[in-house]
Enzyme design. Structure first.
Site, PDB file in Angstrom:
ATOM      1  N   ALA A 179       0.874  -1.171   0.000  1.00 19.53           N
ATOM      2  CA  ALA A 179       0.000   0.000   0.000  1.00 19.53           C
ATOM      3  C   ALA A 179       0.913   1.223   0.000  1.00 19.53           C
ATOM      4  CB  ALA A 179      -0.878  -0.009   1.240  1.00 19.53           C
ATOM      5  N   GLY A 226       0.632  -4.961   0.879  1.00 18.45           N
ATOM      6  CA  GLY A 226      -0.547  -5.038   0.008  1.00 18.45           C
ATOM      7  C   GLY A 226      -0.251  -5.754  -1.308  1.00 18.45           C
ATOM      8  N   GLU A 247      -0.573  -9.349  -0.478  1.00 17.04           N
ATOM      9  CA  GLU A 247      -2.008  -9.601  -0.264  1.00 17.04           C
ATOM     10  C   GLU A 247      -2.771  -9.620  -1.583  1.00 17.04           C
ATOM     11  OE1 GLU A 247      -1.903  -6.369   2.575  1.00 17.04           O
ATOM     12  OE2 GLU A 247      -2.950  -7.632   4.019  1.00 17.04           O
ATOM     13  N   GLU A 278       4.561  -5.388   7.431  1.00 23.08           N
ATOM     14  CA  GLU A 278       3.823  -4.325   8.129  1.00 23.08           C
ATOM     15  C   GLU A 278       4.325  -4.071   9.540  1.00 23.08           C
ATOM     16  OE1 GLU A 278       2.429  -6.586   6.168  1.00 23.08           O
ATOM     17  OE2 GLU A 278       0.972  -5.594   4.874  1.00 23.08           O
TER      18      GLU A 278
END
Ligand code: COA
Length: 256
Positions: A65, A110, A113, A133
Site C-alpha cells: 500500500a 498489500g 495480499e 507491516e
C-alpha cells in the site's frame, strides 16, 4: 484508468499491469479504484476468459500500500481503508474466471495480499514476497492475516507476519505461496492460464466456486461440492466431455 493497463488478446487472456513506477507500483486509492473497475469489467467482458495481473518494470510487482497515505489516518478512517481494499481483493478472489498473479518483482504488504487474492501465483527467481507491516508498526489490512495462513498454513504465515521478513521465490514455492518459479514469471503465468483455458469455462467457474467453499467446515464444503457437481453434470460441456472421451477425440466445450 491511469495507473492500470487493460489489454486483451485474441485468446481471451486479459493482462492487467499496475503502472506506478515512481513508487514501485504502490497501491494508492486510485490504483485500488482502477483494480475494482477492471475486475468488474473483466467479470462480464465476453472477450475475457482469464486474467493475468502483473506490475510494470523489473523491480516490483507491487511494493505495498502507498505508505504516504498512513500518517494522516485515524482509527476509523484506517478501518474503512482496510475494508475498501478487502472488498476489492475479495472481488478478485470471487472472479468466475481464473486469475494469476505474475510476481515479476517484490510483492510486499498489500502487494503480497493482492497476489494472495489471485487464484494462482508465479514468481521470478530473485523476487521477495512478504508482509513487512510490523516493521512499520502496523499489521496487514488487505487480507494478509486471513489469506496467507489459508495458503501456506498457520505456522509459516505466523513466522512471516510476526517477523515481517520476506521470503525468496524458492522458499515461497516450498511453502506453496507461489505455484511456479520461472525466469519469465509473466510467460509462466500465461502458460498456466492457457492450459487452464483448454478446459470448459463452466467447469472452471464451478471448480473455483467449490474451491472457495474449502474455507468452510468440511461438511459444509462437501455439501457445496455435491451441489456444484450436480450443476456441472447438467451442462452440455459435461455431455461433450464424456462423449469426446468415448469417441477418442478432443472435446469442444461451448461453455454451457
Ligand atoms: N509506498 C510508497 N512509496 C513507496 C513504497 C510504498 N509502499 N515502496 C517504495 N516506494 C517508493 C520509495 O519511497 C521511493 O520513492 P523516492 O524515489 O521518491 O524516494 C521509490 O518508491 C523507490 O523505492 P526505494 O526504497 O528507493 O527502492 P529500493 O530498491 O531501495 O527498495 C523496497 C525497494 C521495496 C525494498 C523498498 O522500497 C521498501 O521497503 N518499500 C516499502 C515496502 C513495504 O513496507 N510495504 C508494505 C507497506 S504496508
Amino acid at each position: 484508468m491511469n495507473a492500470l493497463r487493460y489489454e486483451t488478446d485474441v485468446d481471451g487472456l486479459l493482462t492487467l499491469t499496475i503502472d506506478r513506477p515512481d513508487t514501485l507500483n504502490a497501491l494508492d486509492a486510485e490504483v485500488v479504484g482502477d483494480l475494482d473497475d477492471a475486475f468488474r469489467r473483466a467479470r462480464t467482458d465476453d472477450d475475457v476468459r482469464g486474467v493475468l495481473l502483473t506490475g510494470a518494470g523489473e523491480k516490483a510487482f507491487v511494493a505495498g500500500a502507498d505508505i504516504s497515505q498512513f500518517p494522516d489516518l485515524g482509527a476509523a478512517e484506517a478501518r474503512r481503508f482496510a475494508e475498501r481494499g478487502q472488498a476489492v481483493f475479495s472481488q478478485i478472489e470471487q472472479m468466475p474466471k481464473p486469475v494469476a498473479a505474475a510476481v515479476n518483482g517484490v510483492a510486499l504488504g498489500g502487494g503480497c495480499e493482492l497476489a494472495l487474492a489471485c487464484h494462482l501465483r508465479t514468481a521470478s527467481p530473485g523476487v521477495q514476497l512478504g508482509q513487512p507491516e510490523v516493521h512499520l508498526g502496523i499489521i496487514p489490512g488487505y487480507g494478509g492475516t486471513q489469506r496467507l495462513p489459508r495458503v501456506v498454513g498457520r505456522g509459516a504465515a505466523t513466522e512471516m507476519i510476526l517477523t515481517g521478513d520476506p521470503v525468496g521465490a524458492e522458499r515461497a514455492r516450498e511453502i506453496g505461496l507461489v505455484n511456479r518459479v520461472a525466469e519469465d514469471a509473466t510467460e509462466a503465468a500465461r502458460e498456466l492460464l492457457r492450459s487452464i483455458l483448454e478446459n470448459g469455462p463452466e467447469a472452471i467457474r464451478l471448480s473455483l466456486q467449490a474451491l472457495r467453499a474449502s474455507d468452510q467446515p468440511l461438511e459444509t464444503g462437501l455439501r457445496h461440492e455435491a451441489a456444484l457437481f450436480g450443476q456441472a453434470l447438467a451442462t452440455d460441456d459435461a455431455t461433450e466431455g464424456a462423449t469426446a472421451f468415448l469417441e477418442k477425440r478432443e472435446p469442444e466445450f461451448q461453455g454451457r
